[in-house]
Design a protein around this motif. Structure first.
Motif, PDB file in Angstrom:
ATOM      1  N   LEU A  92       4.395   7.105   2.769  1.00  0.00           N
ATOM      2  CA  LEU A  92       4.607   5.948   3.643  1.00  0.00           C
ATOM      3  C   LEU A  92       4.180   4.707   2.862  1.00  0.00           C
ATOM      4  O   LEU A  92       3.051   4.651   2.367  1.00  0.00           O
ATOM      5  N   PRO A 134      -6.133   7.715   3.421  1.00  0.00           N
ATOM      6  CA  PRO A 134      -6.131   6.270   3.689  1.00  0.00           C
ATOM      7  C   PRO A 134      -5.115   5.562   2.815  1.00  0.00           C
ATOM      8  O   PRO A 134      -4.657   6.114   1.803  1.00  0.00           O
ATOM      9  N   PRO A 135      -4.755   4.337   3.185  1.00  0.00           N
ATOM     10  CA  PRO A 135      -3.837   3.563   2.334  1.00  0.00           C
ATOM     11  C   PRO A 135      -4.475   3.280   0.968  1.00  0.00           C
ATOM     12  O   PRO A 135      -5.662   3.008   0.863  1.00  0.00           O
ATOM     13  N   GLN A 157       0.625   5.281   1.173  1.00  0.00           N
ATOM     14  CA  GLN A 157      -0.201   6.177   1.973  1.00  0.00           C
ATOM     15  C   GLN A 157       0.417   7.569   2.016  1.00  0.00           C
ATOM     16  O   GLN A 157       1.518   7.742   2.536  1.00  0.00           O
ATOM     17  N   LEU A 182       3.383   0.846   2.998  1.00  0.00           N
ATOM     18  CA  LEU A 182       2.977  -0.151   3.975  1.00  0.00           C
ATOM     19  C   LEU A 182       2.874  -1.521   3.328  1.00  0.00           C
ATOM     20  O   LEU A 182       2.305  -1.670   2.243  1.00  0.00           O
ATOM     21  N   TYR A 234       0.841  -1.180   0.000  1.00  0.00           N
ATOM     22  CA  TYR A 234       0.000   0.000   0.000  1.00  0.00           C
ATOM     23  C   TYR A 234       0.884   1.240   0.000  1.00  0.00           C
ATOM     24  O   TYR A 234       1.961   1.245   0.583  1.00  0.00           O
ATOM     25  N   PHE A 264      -0.610  -5.263   9.305  1.00  0.00           N
ATOM     26  CA  PHE A 264       0.251  -4.278   8.673  1.00  0.00           C
ATOM     27  C   PHE A 264       1.616  -4.204   9.345  1.00  0.00           C
ATOM     28  O   PHE A 264       1.735  -4.343  10.564  1.00  0.00           O
ATOM     29  N   GLY A 265       2.638  -3.937   8.525  1.00  0.00           N
ATOM     30  CA  GLY A 265       3.924  -3.539   9.057  1.00  0.00           C
ATOM     31  C   GLY A 265       3.902  -2.071   9.444  1.00  0.00           C
ATOM     32  O   GLY A 265       2.913  -1.370   9.212  1.00  0.00           O
ATOM     33  N   SER A 266       4.986  -1.603  10.036  1.00  0.00           N
ATOM     34  CA  SER A 266       5.043  -0.211  10.486  1.00  0.00           C
ATOM     35  C   SER A 266       5.421   0.754   9.370  1.00  0.00           C
ATOM     36  O   SER A 266       5.401   1.964   9.564  1.00  0.00           O
ATOM     37  N   ARG A 313      -8.952  -9.847   7.872  1.00  0.00           N
ATOM     38  CA  ARG A 313      -8.128  -8.797   8.446  1.00  0.00           C
ATOM     39  C   ARG A 313      -6.743  -8.761   7.804  1.00  0.00           C
ATOM     40  O   ARG A 313      -6.174  -9.776   7.440  1.00  0.00           O
ATOM     41  N   ARG A 314      -6.264  -7.553   7.667  1.00  0.00           N
ATOM     42  CA  ARG A 314      -4.892  -7.333   7.216  1.00  0.00           C
ATOM     43  C   ARG A 314      -4.017  -7.101   8.445  1.00  0.00           C
ATOM     44  O   ARG A 314      -4.407  -6.380   9.358  1.00  0.00           O
TER      45      ARG A 314
END
Lengths: 114, 112
Positions: free
Chosen positions: B88, B42-43, B37, B90, B35, B103-105, B100-101
């Motif tokens: 960013l 939003p992503p 962002q 992601l 993604y 996510f990494g930071s 559900r996803r």
């Protein structure tokens, strides 16, 4: 067409006050519903999800959400907000009938006053 | 292990550079995502790999090139980026392409 709406761009509440963040969707069937939270410069963390069954779902950090089919809504609530809850909150909706889509709402930025 | 790990956390690159973003998960998830962002947005989905095959490409410019060497790893190769690509990035994973996803930071990318 499938869509997700978070009507409130910004919300400010005092610490200890209750919170409700709104999420509405447009879809002919019941989708899968999610709430995520994002702190600045970080990834998204899942707070809770709804697939089926009990329409009131409990999540992490004291959050809950209620699915209302008649209103096509999935609002996030917390009885007493803490300063650490200040963040961006995203509703996400997964549409599985017809064209598959996983759509994030535009987000609501929560500010908490001490 | 319930995490998605992304490296590097920050990256500054010039428009002529080539760099790669890396993502790793060991939850046995079979779908992985990139993604993009922008601030206060939003992503936006860029790519989806499902069972190590690219299944969704949301018409992303060719200066972004994804790679999925195996079910645990996902790379994003960057070449000749533009300043507007600063964002960013992601990575996320899910059990099998739905639900559900995780996510990494993220990698905060700046293109100069």
């Amino acid at each position: 067409a499938q869509s997700v709406t978070q009507p409130d761009i910004h919300i400010t509440v005092s610490e200890g006050a209750s919170l409700e963040l709104r999420c509405n969707y447009s879809y002919g069937a019941t989708p899968y519903l999610f709430w995520y939270v994002q702190s600045p410069g970080q990834g998204l963390q899942l707070l809770l999800k709804y697939f089926s069954g009990d329409t009131l779902v409990q999540g992490i950090k004291g959050f809950e959400a209620e699915f209302k089919r008649s209103q096509s809504s999935f609002n996030l609530r917390k009885p007493s907000v803490h300063w650490s809850d200040a963040a961006e909150y995203f509703c996400a909706v997964e549409f599985t009938s017809g064209t598959y889509k996983y759509i994030f709402g535009t987000g609501t930025r929560l500010k908490v006053l001490a | 292990d319930t995490e998605v790990t992304q490296t590097p956390k920050h990256l500054v690159m010039g428009m002529t550079n080539k760099k790669s973003l890396k993502c790793e998960q060991h939850m046995g998830h079979r779908a992985m995502y990139w993604y993009k962002q922008k601030a206060k947005k939003p992503p936006e989905l860029m790519f989806v790999y499902s069972y190590e095959k690219l299944s969704i490409n949301e018409s992303v410019p060719s200066r972004f090139s994804p790679e999925c060497p195996n079910s645990s790893l996902l790379n994003l190769h960057l070449h000749a980026l533009q300043p507007e690509d600063s964002a960013l990035y992601l990575c996320a994973s899910s059990q099998d392409g739905g639900g559900r996803r995780v996510f990494g930071s993220g990698t905060q990318l700046s293109v100069l």
